[in-house]
Design a protein around this motif. Structure first.
Motif, PDB file in Angstrom:
ATOM      1  N   PHE A  58     -29.290  17.939  25.924  1.00  0.00           N
ATOM      2  CA  PHE A  58     -28.195  18.446  26.273  1.00  0.00           C
ATOM      3  C   PHE A  58     -27.324  17.362  26.712  1.00  0.00           C
ATOM      4  O   PHE A  58     -27.634  16.654  27.508  1.00  0.00           O
ATOM      5  N   THR A  59     -26.048  17.119  25.844  1.00  0.00           N
ATOM      6  CA  THR A  59     -25.337  15.996  26.305  1.00  0.00           C
ATOM      7  C   THR A  59     -23.878  16.447  26.537  1.00  0.00           C
ATOM      8  O   THR A  59     -22.826  15.850  26.268  1.00  0.00           O
ATOM      9  N   GLY A  60     -23.319  17.848  26.857  1.00  0.00           N
ATOM     10  CA  GLY A  60     -22.180  18.336  26.854  1.00  0.00           C
ATOM     11  C   GLY A  60     -21.562  18.117  27.965  1.00  0.00           C
ATOM     12  O   GLY A  60     -20.222  18.492  28.120  1.00  0.00           O
ATOM     13  N   GLY A  61     -22.117  17.609  28.968  1.00  0.00           N
ATOM     14  CA  GLY A  61     -21.389  17.209  30.335  1.00  0.00           C
ATOM     15  C   GLY A  61     -21.357  18.322  31.234  1.00  0.00           C
ATOM     16  O   GLY A  61     -21.805  19.358  31.009  1.00  0.00           O
ATOM     17  N   ALA A  62     -20.432  18.295  32.137  1.00  0.00           N
ATOM     18  CA  ALA A  62     -20.125  19.359  33.305  1.00  0.00           C
ATOM     19  C   ALA A  62     -19.632  20.576  32.852  1.00  0.00           C
ATOM     20  O   ALA A  62     -19.957  21.570  33.086  1.00  0.00           O
ATOM     21  N   GLU A  63     -18.415  20.280  31.989  1.00  0.00           N
ATOM     22  CA  GLU A  63     -17.702  21.453  31.153  1.00  0.00           C
ATOM     23  C   GLU A  63     -18.790  22.266  30.599  1.00  0.00           C
ATOM     24  O   GLU A  63     -18.662  23.554  30.381  1.00  0.00           O
ATOM     25  N   GLY A  64     -19.612  21.376  29.738  1.00  0.00           N
ATOM     26  CA  GLY A  64     -20.399  22.187  28.747  1.00  0.00           C
ATOM     27  C   GLY A  64     -21.565  22.775  29.345  1.00  0.00           C
ATOM     28  O   GLY A  64     -21.899  24.105  29.025  1.00  0.00           O
ATOM     29  N   ALA A  65     -21.866  22.469  30.538  1.00  0.00           N
ATOM     30  CA  ALA A  65     -22.964  23.055  31.278  1.00  0.00           C
ATOM     31  C   ALA A  65     -22.561  24.320  31.993  1.00  0.00           C
ATOM     32  O   ALA A  65     -22.945  25.342  31.989  1.00  0.00           O
ATOM     33  N   SER A  66     -21.217  24.210  32.490  1.00  0.00           N
ATOM     34  CA  SER A  66     -20.564  25.432  33.208  1.00  0.00           C
ATOM     35  C   SER A  66     -20.221  26.402  32.044  1.00  0.00           C
ATOM     36  O   SER A  66     -20.354  27.563  32.186  1.00  0.00           O
ATOM     37  N   ALA A  67     -19.998  26.077  30.692  1.00  0.00           N
ATOM     38  CA  ALA A  67     -19.768  27.021  29.702  1.00  0.00           C
ATOM     39  C   ALA A  67     -21.298  27.738  29.165  1.00  0.00           C
ATOM     40  O   ALA A  67     -21.501  28.906  29.189  1.00  0.00           O
ATOM     41  N   VAL A  68     -22.410  26.918  29.292  1.00  0.00           N
ATOM     42  CA  VAL A  68     -23.634  27.447  29.159  1.00  0.00           C
ATOM     43  C   VAL A  68     -24.041  28.681  30.092  1.00  0.00           C
ATOM     44  O   VAL A  68     -24.507  29.404  29.786  1.00  0.00           O
ATOM     45  N   LEU A  69     -23.734  28.082  31.504  1.00  0.00           N
ATOM     46  CA  LEU A  69     -24.142  29.010  32.448  1.00  0.00           C
ATOM     47  C   LEU A  69     -23.311  30.349  32.359  1.00  0.00           C
ATOM     48  O   LEU A  69     -23.733  31.447  32.726  1.00  0.00           O
ATOM     49  N   GLY A  70     -22.221  30.208  31.955  1.00  0.00           N
ATOM     50  CA  GLY A  70     -21.132  31.206  31.845  1.00  0.00           C
ATOM     51  C   GLY A  70     -21.819  32.371  30.643  1.00  0.00           C
ATOM     52  O   GLY A  70     -21.562  33.411  30.867  1.00  0.00           O
ATOM     53  N   VAL A  71     -22.131  31.753  29.739  1.00  0.00           N
ATOM     54  CA  VAL A  71     -22.661  32.457  28.687  1.00  0.00           C
ATOM     55  C   VAL A  71     -24.148  33.327  29.229  1.00  0.00           C
ATOM     56  O   VAL A  71     -24.212  34.317  28.765  1.00  0.00           O
ATOM     57  N   ILE A  72     -24.763  32.531  29.918  1.00  0.00           N
ATOM     58  CA  ILE A  72     -26.116  33.239  30.316  1.00  0.00           C
ATOM     59  C   ILE A  72     -25.744  34.281  31.250  1.00  0.00           C
ATOM     60  O   ILE A  72     -26.220  35.364  31.204  1.00  0.00           O
TER      61      ILE A  72
END
Length: 67
Positions: free
Chosen positions: A53-67
Motif C-alpha cells: 500500500f503506497t496511498g499515504g494517509a489520505e488513502g489509508a483513511s479512505a480504505v478504513l472508511g470503506v471498511i
C-alpha cells in the motif's frame, strides 16, 4: 574463581532489577528484529507482487472508511 563467578551470578539473578532489565533488553532486540523483518517482507512483496500500500494517509483513511 568458579565460586566467585557463581556468587556474583546468584547475587545478580536474585536482585529486584534482573528480570525487568532482561525483559527490556529482549524487547529492544525484538523491536529491531521486527523492523528488519518488516522491511524485508515489504521489499519482497513490492518486487515480487507489487502488493504494498503506497496511498499515504489520505488513502489509508479512505480504505478504513470503506471498511
Amino acid at each position: 574463581m568458579k565460586t566467585l563467578i557463581f556468587r556474583y551470578w546468584d547475587r545478580t539473578r536474585s536482585s529486584l532489577w534482573f528480570i525487568p532489565t532482561l525483559m527490556a533488553i529482549v524487547a529492544v532486540l525484538l523491536a529491531f528484529f521486527s523492523v528488519a523483518l518488516d522491511r524485508t517482507v515489504t521489499n519482497w512483496l513490492w518486487h515480487a507482487w507489487d502488493w504494498t500500500f503506497t496511498g499515504g494517509a489520505e488513502g489509508a483513511s479512505a480504505v478504513l472508511g470503506v471498511i
